[in-house]
Design an enzyme around this catalytic site. Structure first.
Site, PDB file in Angstrom:
ATOM      1  N   SER A   1      56.087  -8.613 -14.013  1.00 37.78           N
ATOM      2  CA  SER A   1      54.784  -8.067 -14.416  1.00 37.78           C
ATOM      3  C   SER A   1      54.333  -8.749 -15.694  1.00 37.78           C
ATOM      4  O   SER A   1      55.056  -8.726 -16.691  1.00 37.78           O
ATOM      5  CB  SER A   1      54.896  -6.566 -14.711  1.00 37.78           C
ATOM      6  OG  SER A   1      55.302  -5.881 -13.571  1.00 37.78           O
TER       7      SER A   1
ATOM      8  N   ARG B   1      58.829   0.441 -21.489  1.00 41.47           N
ATOM      9  CA  ARG B   1      59.019  -0.989 -21.796  1.00 41.47           C
ATOM     10  C   ARG B   1      59.096  -1.258 -23.303  1.00 41.47           C
ATOM     11  O   ARG B   1      58.648  -2.298 -23.784  1.00 41.47           O
ATOM     12  CB  ARG B   1      57.881  -1.840 -21.215  1.00 41.47           C
ATOM     13  CG  ARG B   1      57.782  -1.844 -19.707  1.00 41.47           C
ATOM     14  CD  ARG B   1      58.974  -2.539 -19.057  1.00 41.47           C
ATOM     15  NE  ARG B   1      58.711  -2.823 -17.661  1.00 41.47           N
ATOM     16  CZ  ARG B   1      58.852  -1.950 -16.668  1.00 41.47           C
ATOM     17  NH1 ARG B   1      59.299  -0.730 -16.918  1.00 41.47           N
ATOM     18  NH2 ARG B   1      58.578  -2.300 -15.428  1.00 41.47           N
TER      19      ARG B   1
ATOM     20  N   GLU C   1      52.919  -7.678 -21.053  1.00 42.80           N
ATOM     21  CA  GLU C   1      54.276  -7.149 -21.162  1.00 42.80           C
ATOM     22  C   GLU C   1      55.205  -8.286 -21.584  1.00 42.80           C
ATOM     23  O   GLU C   1      56.185  -8.084 -22.295  1.00 42.80           O
ATOM     24  CB  GLU C   1      54.752  -6.610 -19.803  1.00 42.80           C
ATOM     25  CG  GLU C   1      56.123  -5.983 -19.918  1.00 42.80           C
ATOM     26  CD  GLU C   1      56.944  -5.947 -18.640  1.00 42.80           C
ATOM     27  OE1 GLU C   1      56.398  -5.864 -17.537  1.00 42.80           O
ATOM     28  OE2 GLU C   1      58.171  -5.989 -18.784  1.00 42.80           O
TER      29      GLU C   1
HETATM   30  N1  EPU Z   1      48.446  -2.353  -6.720  1.00 41.47           N
HETATM   31  C1  EPU Z   1      47.314  -2.935  -6.210  1.00 41.47           C
HETATM   32  N2  EPU Z   1      47.222  -4.298  -6.177  1.00 41.47           N
HETATM   33  C2  EPU Z   1      48.220  -5.090  -6.616  1.00 41.47           C
HETATM   34  C3  EPU Z   1      49.376  -4.512  -7.160  1.00 41.47           C
HETATM   35  C4  EPU Z   1      49.474  -3.134  -7.206  1.00 41.47           C
HETATM   36  O1  EPU Z   1      46.405  -2.250  -5.794  1.00 41.47           O
HETATM   37  O2  EPU Z   1      48.058  -6.319  -6.528  1.00 41.47           O
HETATM   38  C5  EPU Z   1      48.606  -0.894  -6.721  1.00 41.47           C
HETATM   39  C6  EPU Z   1      49.607  -0.450  -5.635  1.00 41.47           C
HETATM   40  O3  EPU Z   1      49.005  -0.280  -4.394  1.00 41.47           O
HETATM   41  C7  EPU Z   1      50.103   0.869  -6.193  1.00 41.47           C
HETATM   42  C8  EPU Z   1      50.072   0.646  -7.703  1.00 41.47           C
HETATM   43  O4  EPU Z   1      49.164  -0.439  -7.935  1.00 41.47           O
HETATM   44  O5  EPU Z   1      49.201   1.900  -5.896  1.00 41.47           O
HETATM   45  C9  EPU Z   1      51.420   0.358  -8.292  1.00 41.47           C
HETATM   46  O6  EPU Z   1      51.964  -0.825  -7.723  1.00 41.47           O
HETATM   47  P1  EPU Z   1      53.546  -1.137  -7.701  1.00 41.47           P
HETATM   48  O7  EPU Z   1      54.304   0.009  -7.118  1.00 41.47           O
HETATM   49  O8  EPU Z   1      53.743  -2.478  -7.106  1.00 41.47           O
HETATM   50  O9  EPU Z   1      53.976  -1.128  -9.230  1.00 41.47           O
HETATM   51  P2  EPU Z   1      53.318  -1.723 -10.550  1.00 41.47           P
HETATM   52  O10 EPU Z   1      52.822  -0.601 -11.384  1.00 41.47           O
HETATM   53  O11 EPU Z   1      52.367  -2.814 -10.216  1.00 41.47           O
HETATM   54  C10 EPU Z   1      55.557  -1.458 -11.881  1.00 41.47           C
HETATM   55  C11 EPU Z   1      56.410  -2.259 -12.814  1.00 41.47           C
HETATM   56  C12 EPU Z   1      57.258  -3.254 -12.024  1.00 41.47           C
HETATM   57  C13 EPU Z   1      58.117  -2.475 -11.050  1.00 41.47           C
HETATM   58  C14 EPU Z   1      57.196  -1.651 -10.132  1.00 41.47           C
HETATM   59  C15 EPU Z   1      57.990  -0.749  -9.213  1.00 41.47           C
HETATM   60  C16 EPU Z   1      55.188  -2.371 -14.903  1.00 41.47           C
HETATM   61  C17 EPU Z   1      54.438  -3.234 -15.862  1.00 41.47           C
HETATM   62  N3  EPU Z   1      55.594  -2.956 -13.786  1.00 41.47           N
HETATM   63  O12 EPU Z   1      54.629  -2.348 -11.262  1.00 41.47           O
HETATM   64  O13 EPU Z   1      58.107  -3.899 -12.948  1.00 41.47           O
HETATM   65  O14 EPU Z   1      58.920  -3.344 -10.269  1.00 41.47           O
HETATM   66  O15 EPU Z   1      56.366  -0.782 -10.941  1.00 41.47           O
HETATM   67  O16 EPU Z   1      58.571   0.273  -9.954  1.00 41.47           O
HETATM   68  O17 EPU Z   1      55.425  -1.190 -15.204  1.00 41.47           O
HETATM   69  C18 EPU Z   1      58.311  -5.823 -14.362  1.00 41.47           C
HETATM   70  O18 EPU Z   1      58.275  -5.052 -15.318  1.00 41.47           O
HETATM   71  O19 EPU Z   1      58.420  -7.058 -14.524  1.00 41.47           O
HETATM   72  C19 EPU Z   1      58.181  -5.277 -13.012  1.00 41.47           C
HETATM   73  C20 EPU Z   1      58.101  -6.073 -11.936  1.00 41.47           C
END
Ligand code: EPU
Length: 337
Positions: A236, A164, A332
């Site tokens: 995010s 990012r 972010e």
């Molecule tokens: N999780 C939780 N609770 C929540 C959300 C997530 O326990 O409320 C856990 C999930 O179960 C999983 C882990 O956290 O084990 C990761 O969750 P997820 O796959 O939803 O991805 P994220 O790390 O929360 C990132 C990006 C998103 C992108 C997703 C999918 C960042 C800051 N965010 O989110 O990007 O869509 O991965 O690749 O890296 C954005 O940048 O605006 C964005 C939406």
């Protein structure tokens, strides 16, 4: 000159949080020549800020300077062989329209980035990423015009991409306006299906193709992330923090179920969404801002929220995560003002 200039202009259509703040001046240009002509007349005075669709911004107050926005369109093939196609895309093209176009052409690479709000120019500034792909994996070069009216091309290595982040986010680079982004996409079948539950979604489709992978990503996103047209948000709100292996080992004694991604070099990335949910914030509301019910990493405008509501909620979350886990999380979303 195809340039539109507005004074005392509402930023409501230009920030997906849905905040009704104003810019003293707002200009939109449709070509590099128009932008350069405007600059050559000495009309662009600081302070200024170039934005895309405003899907990763939090305006804290009215902007007292000039906001610039590119309406440069076009997707042009600049080179091609049996394996790859090179395309030059205008900064003002909607990101998801570009993904849709690539999928229809049979070009592989951007499909996992389906439905990300925003425009092509900002994708190269923010290094957008999702489902195991970052846009920097696909960018070949970025064209800019400086606030002095000079054109410059940055090869991908010069863009200094990381999670990012890019050279274009540095304060001293705010005077480089992205006009075109060059991508190198594959014409040969290749997918990235390892992240999360993509494979599970595709199980129902034994003979998947680019269109079905795009559809799976769109469905997964819609099931977790709010539509900014319906509920104001900027995706995010925080980046996922990196901690040392030693700190992770210590924490996982107490929280053995803590998810993690090994980033090498003794660094572990921990999902901020998980940390925030563990602090009890998921689905909560403070003022008129809230934490989305299905994804704790997303802060939402529950209707009529002010920037102060969102900042107060963000600060409370940062403090909770620090107090419970000793981990500092950082926005972010770019704060303006
Ligand atoms: N999780 C939780 N609770 C929540 C959300 C997530 O326990 O409320 C856990 C999930 O179960 C999983 C882990 O956290 O084990 C990761 O969750 P997820 O796959 O939803 O991805 P994220 O790390 O929360 C990132 C990006 C998103 C992108 C997703 C999918 C960042 C800051 N965010 O989110 O990007 O869509 O991965 O690749 O890296 C954005 O940048 O605006 C964005 C939406």
């Amino acid at each position: 000159m195809k340039i539109q200039v507005f004074n005392n202009y509402s930023l409501l259509p230009h920030n997906t949080f849905g905040l009704n703040l104003k810019a003293a001046t707002f200009i939109e240009y449709a070509s590099v020549d128009d932008l350069k002509a405007y600059i050559a007349k000495g009309m662009l005075e600081p302070p200024f800020l170039h934005i895309g669709q405003g899907s990763n911004l939090l305006f804290l107050k009215d902007y007292e300077g000039t906001i610039l926005h590119s309406a440069i369109q076009g997707i042009e093939v600049t080179g091609e062989d049996e394996r790859f196609v090179s395309v030059r895309v205008g900064a003002g093209v909607s990101w998801d329209d570009f993904v849709d176009y690539c999928v229809k052409q049979g070009w592989y690479g951007v499909e996992n980035l389906s439905l990300i709000p925003g425009e092509v120019g900002a994708s190269a500034v923010q290094n957008i990423g999702a489902y195991g792909v970052e846009v920097s994996d696909l960018i070949a070069a970025v064209e800019t015009v400086t606030a002095e009216g000079e054109e410059r091309m940055f090869g991908v290595a010069e863009c200094e991409y990381s999670y990012r982040n890019s050279i274009f986010k540095r304060t001293e680079m705010k005077s480089h306006f992205v006009t075109y982004v060059h991508f190198r996409l594959s014409k040969q079948e290749c997918y990235h299906l390892e992240y999360g539950n993509i494979r599970k979604y595709l199980e129902a489709t034994p003979h998947y193709d680019l269109a079905t992978v795009r559809k799976a990503i769109v469905d997964i996103r819609k099931s977790k992330l709010p539509d900014p047209e319906v509920l104001g948000n900027a995706g995010s709100f925080f980046v996922n923090p990196m901690i040392s292996k030693a700190q992770f080992d210590e924490l996982s004694k107490q929280y053995p179920e803590m998810p993690c991604y090994d980033m090498g070099n003794d660094l572990i990335k921990v999902p901020a969404g998980w940390l925030i949910e563990q602090c009890g914030w998921k689905g909560q509301t403070m003022g008129k801002a809230g934490v989305y019910e299905k994804q704790a990493l997303v802060l939402v405008n529950r209707g009529g929220a002010t920037a102060d509501d969102i900042v107060a909620l963000s600060n409370s979350i940062i403090k909770s995560v620090h107090d419970k886990f000793g981990i500092d999380i950082h926005p972010e979303v770019n704060f303006v003002g």
